[in-house]
Design a protein around this motif. Sequence first.
Motif, PDB file in Angstrom:
ATOM      1  N   MET A 191      38.877  37.216  58.119  1.00  0.00           N
ATOM      2  CA  MET A 191      38.088  36.100  57.667  1.00  0.00           C
ATOM      3  C   MET A 191      38.727  35.435  56.451  1.00  0.00           C
ATOM      4  N   GLN A 192      39.955  35.767  56.159  1.00  0.00           N
ATOM      5  CA  GLN A 192      40.630  35.121  55.038  1.00  0.00           C
ATOM      6  C   GLN A 192      41.222  33.783  55.440  1.00  0.00           C
ATOM      7  N   LYS A 193      41.456  33.581  56.754  1.00  0.00           N
ATOM      8  CA  LYS A 193      42.098  32.353  57.195  1.00  0.00           C
ATOM      9  C   LYS A 193      41.187  31.453  58.018  1.00  0.00           C
ATOM     10  N   VAL A 194      40.094  31.986  58.548  1.00  0.00           N
ATOM     11  CA  VAL A 194      39.191  31.182  59.366  1.00  0.00           C
ATOM     12  C   VAL A 194      37.756  31.367  58.879  1.00  0.00           C
ATOM     13  N   ALA A 195      36.902  30.448  59.292  1.00  0.00           N
ATOM     14  CA  ALA A 195      35.494  30.494  58.889  1.00  0.00           C
ATOM     15  C   ALA A 195      34.746  31.569  59.685  1.00  0.00           C
ATOM     16  N   PRO A 196      33.643  32.074  59.141  1.00  0.00           N
ATOM     17  CA  PRO A 196      32.853  33.080  59.861  1.00  0.00           C
ATOM     18  C   PRO A 196      32.403  32.602  61.242  1.00  0.00           C
ATOM     19  N   ALA A 197      32.091  31.329  61.382  1.00  0.00           N
ATOM     20  CA  ALA A 197      31.667  30.804  62.686  1.00  0.00           C
ATOM     21  C   ALA A 197      32.790  30.945  63.714  1.00  0.00           C
ATOM     22  N   SER A 198      34.033  30.783  63.285  1.00  0.00           N
ATOM     23  CA  SER A 198      35.173  30.946  64.194  1.00  0.00           C
ATOM     24  C   SER A 198      35.296  32.392  64.639  1.00  0.00           C
ATOM     25  N   VAL A 199      35.091  33.311  63.734  1.00  0.00           N
ATOM     26  CA  VAL A 199      35.159  34.744  64.069  1.00  0.00           C
ATOM     27  C   VAL A 199      34.047  35.090  65.055  1.00  0.00           C
ATOM     28  N   ILE A 200      32.855  34.566  64.837  1.00  0.00           N
ATOM     29  CA  ILE A 200      31.725  34.826  65.725  1.00  0.00           C
ATOM     30  C   ILE A 200      32.034  34.319  67.131  1.00  0.00           C
ATOM     31  N   ARG A 201      32.558  33.094  67.234  1.00  0.00           N
ATOM     32  CA  ARG A 201      32.889  32.528  68.544  1.00  0.00           C
ATOM     33  C   ARG A 201      33.950  33.359  69.262  1.00  0.00           C
ATOM     34  N   GLU A 202      34.985  33.765  68.532  1.00  0.00           N
ATOM     35  CA  GLU A 202      36.053  34.575  69.137  1.00  0.00           C
ATOM     36  C   GLU A 202      35.524  35.923  69.612  1.00  0.00           C
ATOM     37  N   MET A 203      34.665  36.539  68.821  1.00  0.00           N
ATOM     38  CA  MET A 203      34.105  37.836  69.212  1.00  0.00           C
ATOM     39  C   MET A 203      33.210  37.691  70.440  1.00  0.00           C
ATOM     40  N   GLN A 204      32.445  36.611  70.512  1.00  0.00           N
ATOM     41  CA  GLN A 204      31.596  36.377  71.678  1.00  0.00           C
ATOM     42  C   GLN A 204      32.441  36.187  72.929  1.00  0.00           C
ATOM     43  N   LEU A 205      33.527  35.441  72.804  1.00  0.00           N
ATOM     44  CA  LEU A 205      34.421  35.222  73.942  1.00  0.00           C
ATOM     45  C   LEU A 205      35.030  36.542  74.410  1.00  0.00           C
ATOM     46  N   MET A 206      35.567  37.321  73.466  1.00  0.00           N
ATOM     47  CA  MET A 206      36.184  38.604  73.843  1.00  0.00           C
ATOM     48  C   MET A 206      35.157  39.543  74.466  1.00  0.00           C
ATOM     49  N   SER A 207      33.953  39.571  73.929  1.00  0.00           N
ATOM     50  CA  SER A 207      32.915  40.439  74.473  1.00  0.00           C
ATOM     51  C   SER A 207      32.543  40.016  75.886  1.00  0.00           C
ATOM     52  N   SER A 208      32.468  38.718  76.127  1.00  0.00           N
ATOM     53  CA  SER A 208      32.149  38.229  77.471  1.00  0.00           C
ATOM     54  C   SER A 208      33.233  38.616  78.467  1.00  0.00           C
ATOM     55  N   VAL A 209      34.483  38.474  78.075  1.00  0.00           N
ATOM     56  CA  VAL A 209      35.597  38.838  78.957  1.00  0.00           C
ATOM     57  C   VAL A 209      35.563  40.338  79.254  1.00  0.00           C
ATOM     58  N   LEU A 210      35.335  41.130  78.236  1.00  0.00           N
ATOM     59  CA  LEU A 210      35.293  42.581  78.439  1.00  0.00           C
ATOM     60  C   LEU A 210      34.094  42.992  79.298  1.00  0.00           C
ATOM     61  N   THR A 211      32.983  42.285  79.168  1.00  0.00           N
ATOM     62  CA  THR A 211      31.810  42.579  79.992  1.00  0.00           C
ATOM     63  C   THR A 211      32.105  42.278  81.458  1.00  0.00           C
ATOM     64  N   VAL A 212      32.774  41.173  81.739  1.00  0.00           N
ATOM     65  CA  VAL A 212      33.152  40.846  83.121  1.00  0.00           C
ATOM     66  C   VAL A 212      34.129  41.894  83.644  1.00  0.00           C
ATOM     67  N   ALA A 213      35.073  42.299  82.821  1.00  0.00           N
ATOM     68  CA  ALA A 213      36.040  43.324  83.246  1.00  0.00           C
ATOM     69  C   ALA A 213      35.335  44.640  83.569  1.00  0.00           C
ATOM     70  N   ARG A 214      34.269  44.934  82.857  1.00  0.00           N
ATOM     71  CA  ARG A 214      33.522  46.178  83.095  1.00  0.00           C
ATOM     72  C   ARG A 214      32.596  46.046  84.291  1.00  0.00           C
ATOM     73  N   ARG A 215      31.744  45.030  84.304  1.00  0.00           N
ATOM     74  CA  ARG A 215      30.722  44.893  85.353  1.00  0.00           C
ATOM     75  C   ARG A 215      31.294  44.456  86.700  1.00  0.00           C
ATOM     76  N   ASP A 216      32.056  43.360  86.689  1.00  0.00           N
ATOM     77  CA  ASP A 216      32.497  42.752  87.944  1.00  0.00           C
ATOM     78  C   ASP A 216      33.778  43.366  88.493  1.00  0.00           C
ATOM     79  N   TRP A 217      34.717  43.623  87.636  1.00  0.00           N
ATOM     80  CA  TRP A 217      36.027  44.085  88.093  1.00  0.00           C
ATOM     81  C   TRP A 217      36.203  45.598  87.999  1.00  0.00           C
ATOM     82  N   GLU A 218      35.315  46.259  87.251  1.00  0.00           N
ATOM     83  CA  GLU A 218      35.362  47.706  87.063  1.00  0.00           C
ATOM     84  C   GLU A 218      36.719  48.190  86.553  1.00  0.00           C
ATOM     85  N   LEU A 219      37.297  47.411  85.641  1.00  0.00           N
ATOM     86  CA  LEU A 219      38.594  47.775  85.065  1.00  0.00           C
ATOM     87  C   LEU A 219      38.454  48.696  83.863  1.00  0.00           C
TER      88      LEU A 219
END
Length: 74
Positions: free
Chosen positions: A1-29
Amino acid sequence: MQKVAPASVIREMQLMSSVLTVARRDWELISINPLSDVRKLAKPQPRDRLPTSAEIEAMQFSAGEDLALGNPRR
């Protein structure tokens, strides 16, 4: 959080969590979403900003006399 705003970190974490959830639920990776146990950041206060007089004038110029005929590409 030294280079980006907290809102940017929140958005990135939400995106990564969504991708990982699809990898777990749908693709079973993966068996678990590692971000599900990571504490979420608090959402920052929304910005309180009003347009400047120059911005208002530019919008009025773009809109013209009739707002129904406004062209934002002038």
